[in-house]
Motif scaffolding. Structure first.
Motif, short mmCIF file in Angstrom:
data_model
loop_
_atom_site.label_atom_id
_atom_site.label_comp_id
_atom_site.label_asym_id
_atom_site.label_seq_id
_atom_site.Cartn_x
_atom_site.Cartn_y
_atom_site.Cartn_z
N PRO A 1 -12.05 -10.63 -5.60
CA PRO A 1 -12.42 -9.54 -4.67
C PRO A 1 -11.43 -9.36 -3.54
O PRO A 1 -11.16 -8.23 -3.12
CB PRO A 1 -13.80 -9.96 -4.16
CG PRO A 1 -14.34 -10.87 -5.22
CD PRO A 1 -13.15 -11.59 -5.79
N GLN A 2 -10.85 -10.44 -3.03
CA GLN A 2 -9.93 -10.32 -1.90
C GLN A 2 -8.60 -9.69 -2.28
O GLN A 2 -7.86 -9.23 -1.42
CB GLN A 2 -9.68 -11.69 -1.27
CG GLN A 2 -9.06 -12.72 -2.20
CD GLN A 2 -10.08 -13.52 -2.96
OE1 GLN A 2 -11.22 -13.08 -3.10
NE2 GLN A 2 -9.71 -14.71 -3.44
N SER A 3 -8.30 -9.66 -3.61
CA SER A 3 -7.03 -9.05 -4.04
C SER A 3 -7.15 -7.55 -4.26
O SER A 3 -6.13 -6.87 -4.40
CB SER A 3 -6.54 -9.72 -5.32
OG SER A 3 -7.39 -9.39 -6.41
N PRO B 1 -7.74 -3.90 -2.93
CA PRO B 1 -7.69 -3.23 -1.61
C PRO B 1 -9.02 -2.53 -1.30
O PRO B 1 -9.75 -2.11 -2.20
CB PRO B 1 -6.57 -2.21 -1.77
CG PRO B 1 -5.79 -2.66 -2.95
CD PRO B 1 -6.73 -3.38 -3.85
N GLN B 2 -9.30 -2.41 -0.04
CA GLN B 2 -10.53 -1.73 0.37
C GLN B 2 -10.50 -0.25 0.01
O GLN B 2 -11.54 0.37 -0.18
CB GLN B 2 -10.74 -1.91 1.88
CG GLN B 2 -10.98 -3.34 2.30
CD GLN B 2 -11.22 -3.47 3.79
OE1 GLN B 2 -11.08 -2.49 4.54
NE2 GLN B 2 -11.57 -4.67 4.24
N SER B 3 -9.29 0.30 -0.07
CA SER B 3 -9.16 1.73 -0.38
C SER B 3 -9.09 1.98 -1.88
O SER B 3 -8.69 3.07 -2.31
CB SER B 3 -7.92 2.30 0.30
OG SER B 3 -6.75 1.62 -0.17
N PHE B 4 -9.44 0.99 -2.68
CA PHE B 4 -9.31 1.13 -4.13
C PHE B 4 -10.11 2.32 -4.65
O PHE B 4 -9.59 3.17 -5.38
CB PHE B 4 -9.76 -0.16 -4.82
CG PHE B 4 -9.92 -0.04 -6.30
CD1 PHE B 4 -8.82 -0.07 -7.13
CD2 PHE B 4 -11.18 0.13 -6.88
CE1 PHE B 4 -8.96 0.05 -8.51
CE2 PHE B 4 -11.33 0.25 -8.24
CZ PHE B 4 -10.22 0.21 -9.06
N THR B 5 -11.38 2.40 -4.29
CA THR B 5 -12.24 3.46 -4.82
C THR B 5 -11.75 4.83 -4.38
O THR B 5 -11.68 5.77 -5.20
CB THR B 5 -13.69 3.24 -4.36
OG1 THR B 5 -14.13 1.94 -4.77
CG2 THR B 5 -14.60 4.29 -4.95
N GLU B 6 -11.41 4.99 -3.10
CA GLU B 6 -10.95 6.28 -2.60
C GLU B 6 -9.63 6.68 -3.24
O GLU B 6 -9.43 7.85 -3.61
CB GLU B 6 -10.79 6.23 -1.08
CG GLU B 6 -12.08 6.08 -0.30
CD GLU B 6 -12.61 4.65 -0.32
OE1 GLU B 6 -11.89 3.75 -0.83
OE2 GLU B 6 -13.73 4.43 0.18
N GLU C 1 0.83 -1.22 0.00
CA GLU C 1 0.00 0.00 0.00
C GLU C 1 0.86 1.26 0.00
O GLU C 1 0.52 2.26 0.61
CB GLU C 1 -0.94 0.02 1.22
CG GLU C 1 -1.99 -1.07 1.22
CD GLU C 1 -3.01 -0.88 0.14
OE1 GLU C 1 -3.17 0.26 -0.32
OE2 GLU C 1 -3.65 -1.87 -0.27
#
Length: 729
Positions: free
Chosen positions: A154-156, A158-163, A20
């Motif tokens: 989906p698990q690959s 990152p959760q911050s992808f959109t932001e 990240e």
């Protein structure tokens, strides 16, 4: 955005998923710590580059991305391809100085086994590769971040992808996502060649983002400002991300700082839910900088622009057909548009009576370039085949030049047409008047008029270059438009009046008589002529030689020159006539010649043209008639046609964006003009006449619509297009 930004994008950085972290360009993507990562391998292989004479050729973005890796591309030679088979792969490898030994260098060599080219409809490309010494193959994927993320596990992602994606695109960066996967070891070289890309581009592992900096071309902002001043509407149709496109639109001036951007986010029907449009208002940087005191959006004071992406465009076209023309009227940014959607947008704009010009530089623009009224290719590749115009420079500075030259060519065509029409009418008037006395123009008079006057003038009057500035005023679009018809009719009446005047006055002279070979009117009025230069012993059976014929020949010859100069208009579409040296020299030479043979007759010329000697006093009278005729022609064309009819009656007070409201600070001259326009419009019954073109009618309708544009936090459903249901965004 490719037509507005630099072709050579700068690799600004890499957002890697492993830790990240953000790798700034000063760290260098060729460092040993990144050399063996799948990320760099994807950058080095997932492209469509080739070498031509030692130089990389292909998409500028691919060239920039590959150059940033520092790797080397080696293509098979003709001998190698012939010796092995057509499947001899292209190999990429790192430079030798970046590895420690030859064995590590060999393991870093990657062969590109198969390539799935970039598709504008799919918004991605992929390759199948094999590392030297490895048994299994790998697949690398590159494309639009939203598309790549949807093809990854989906698990690959990152959760911050959109932001993260939104933060870079809001700043105007061009973002590309990378992904990879290991293929099954049982897949052979030949079997890979038969697999569809859908089987390859699935269950990918997300790698990260490449951030490219879009630099506005130096000419872009100035050209767009010039087009806006000329009231030519500009739109952006791109395959890039929506936020990137909006940022570029603000940077280049298509969307001004104080103007609002409304994103029409449409969703297709799903299950029992109908299709709907969510209207999202983008944060206005200028408004945010001024503080909370401007948080309330007043659409009456601020202009607004719609922004639509390809998915929303498809939904609105299918489920909201009543809105598509309204959106086309006020939308400025169209993002993530496929080639077919670009063509469809051009057709929609043409459907509301816009004259559409299209600039493009890629294969995905070919359909729209061909469909537009004027397509301009900014490259000499695929787009130049479909486009009627190809620019020698890769920026939009050619657009104002094309518009100016096109308008000048149109006005030149109208000028030559009007001149040829007047030439025929003037000659027709002369012949009709002479028929009244059973006479006609002589054969050599016809020949002199056609070859010496008309041919020279018709050629030289078309050489005026285009006006140096692009103006707001539009040229007439039809030969039967009001200004053109009034111009021709007024000049016809003017020429008719002065020919009739000359024909009548010559018969009222004291020396006038029916001409015979023994007539000597010159010696009657002026004793300085010792003998008549036209004395002849032969009788004129055709009755060509007479005083009416001579008078009308002189007057009509000068009328041809007068209307040619009057019709050779300059500003605002062409350079002034005095800058057309060929026309000026031609007119000056013809004027001098005609005045000379009229005031100082030469026997040989008079006999050749079959004109008779007339008294010197009448020659001076003809000079006065000719001068008055020229002055009247200029006054009629400038005062009545250009100023009164064109400026007040037949002008269109609306621009490409619809009606323009008058400001409260109008000058006294503007107020007088408005009163004059009102009076003449009523006189010619044009008051309250609806606009002819559809986009102006739509603009008037939207001005009277209280629910347009939609307010923030509003959702429009397809089941009831007229109703708006509030929702929280």
């Amino acid at each position: 955005t490719g037509t507005l930004t630099e072709d050579g994008l700068d690799l600004w950085g890499i957002q890697r998923v492993e830790n990240e972290s953000f790798v700034a360009p000063e760290l260098g993507v060729g460092e040993e710590g990144l050399m063996n990562t799948a990320f760099v391998a994807c950058m080095a292989t997932c492209h469509s580059l080739t070498k031509i004479e030692g130089e990389y050729s292909g998409d500028p973005l691919d060239i920039k991305m590959f150059a940033a890796t520092g790797w080397i591309l080696e293509e098979p030679t003709e001998e190698e391809t012939a010796l092995h088979n057509p499947l001899m792969p292209t190999v990429v490898r790192p430079p030798k100085q970046t590895v420690r030994n030859d064995s590590q260098n060999a393991s870093c060599e990657i062969g590109i086994v198969r390539q799935f080219p970039f598709s504008s409809a799919l918004q991605r490309m992929s390759v199948v590769v094999r590392r030297l010494g490895e048994k299994h193959m790998e697949a690398f994927l590159k494309g639009a971040p939203e598309v790549v993320a949807s093809l990854c596990k989906p698990q690959s992602v990152p959760q911050s992808f959109t932001e993260t994606l939104e933060s870079y695109t809001r700043q105007g960066f061009r973002v590309i996502a990378l992904a990879h996967r290991q293929l099954e070891s049982k897949l052979s070289w030949h079997k890979v060649q038969t697999l569809s890309r859908d089987l390859i581009e699935t269950n990918m592992e997300f790698l990260g983002l490449i951030i490219m900096q879009n630099k506005i071309k130096q000419e872009t902002a100035g050209v767009l400002t010039e087009l806006q001043k000329a009231d030519i509407r500009t739109l952006m149709v791109t395959g890039d991300n929506m936020l990137t496109a909006i940022s570029v639109a603000r940077d280049c001036g298509m969307v001004r700082p104080h103007e609002n951007v409304i994103i029409a986010d449409a969703v297709p029907p799903k299950d029992s839910h109908p299709a709907c449009i969510t209207w999202r208002y983008m944060d206005n940087p200028a408004r945010t900088a001024r503080g909370s005191q401007t948080a309330h959006i007043n659409m009456e004071e601020d202009m607004y622009h719609f922004a639509v992406n390809g998915r929303a465009f498809a939904v609105i076209t299918e489920h909201f057909p009543q809105l598509i023309q309204k959106l086309a009227l006020r939308s400025t940014v169209f993002a993530r548009m496929s080639p077919d959607q670009k063509t469809q947008l051009v057709e929609i704009l043409q459907g509301i009576d816009y004259i559409v010009g299209m600039c493009g530089d890629g294969a995905n623009d070919c359909g729209a370039l061909k469909r537009a009224h004027s397509g301009i290719s900014l490259s000499e590749l695929e787009a130049s085949v479909a486009s009627p115009f190809t620019s020698s420079v890769s920026n939009i500075s050619c657009v104002p030049n094309l518009v100016r030259e096109g308008r000048a060519a149109l006005i030149t065509s109208f000028c030559v047409f009007k001149f040829m029409a007047l030439y025929s009418i003037i000659q027709y008037i002369s012949v009709i008047l002479l028929y009244w006395i059973l006479s006609n123009l002589g054969d050599f008079q016809f020949l002199f008029i056609d070859l010496v006057i008309i041919l020279i003038i018709a050629f030289t009057m078309s050489l005026n270059p285009a006006w140096k500035e692009l103006v707001r005023q539009r040229p007439p679009s039809s030969l039967i438009s009001g200004p053109l018809l009034c111009s021709v009719l007024t000049q016809i009446l003017n020429c008719l009046a002065f020919q009739v005047l000359a024909f009548y006055l010559v018969q009222q002279q004291s020396w006038y008589e029916t001409w015979t070979p023994q007539s000597d009117a010159c010696n009657i009025s002026r004793s300085s002529f010792s003998e008549s230069p036209n004395r002849t012993n032969s009788h004129d059976h055709k009755n060509i030689r007479n005083y009416e014929n001579t008078s009308l020949f002189y007057v009509s010859s000068f009328q041809y020159l007068a209307v040619a100069i009057v019709f050779s208009k300059g500003k605002p579409f062409r350079q002034p006539s005095y800058k057309n040296w060929s026309l000026m020299l031609s007119c000056l030479g013809l004027y001098c010649f005609l005045f000379f043979i009229m005031l100082y007759p030469i026997s040989a010329i008079d006999n050749f043209l079959e004109i008779v000697c007339i008294p010197y006093d009448w020659r001076v009278t003809l000079v006065v008639i000719i001068a008055a005729n020229a002055v009247a022609s200029f006054m009629l064309e400038i005062l009545i046609v250009d100023i009164i009819l064109w400026r007040f009656v037949f002008r269109e007070g609306q621009g490409a964006n619809g009606p323009r409201e008058s400001s409260s600070g109008d000058t006294p001259q503007a107020v007088n003009d408005s009163w004059g326009a009102l009076f003449l419009s009523r006189l010619f019954c044009r008051r309250n006449k609806p606009p002819k073109v559809l986009y102006r009618q739509l603009a008037l309708e939207l001005q009277e619509c209280a629910d347009w544009p939609p307010k923030p936090s509003i959702v429009t459903y397809a089941s009831d297009p007229q109703s708006h249901i509030s929702a929280t965004l």
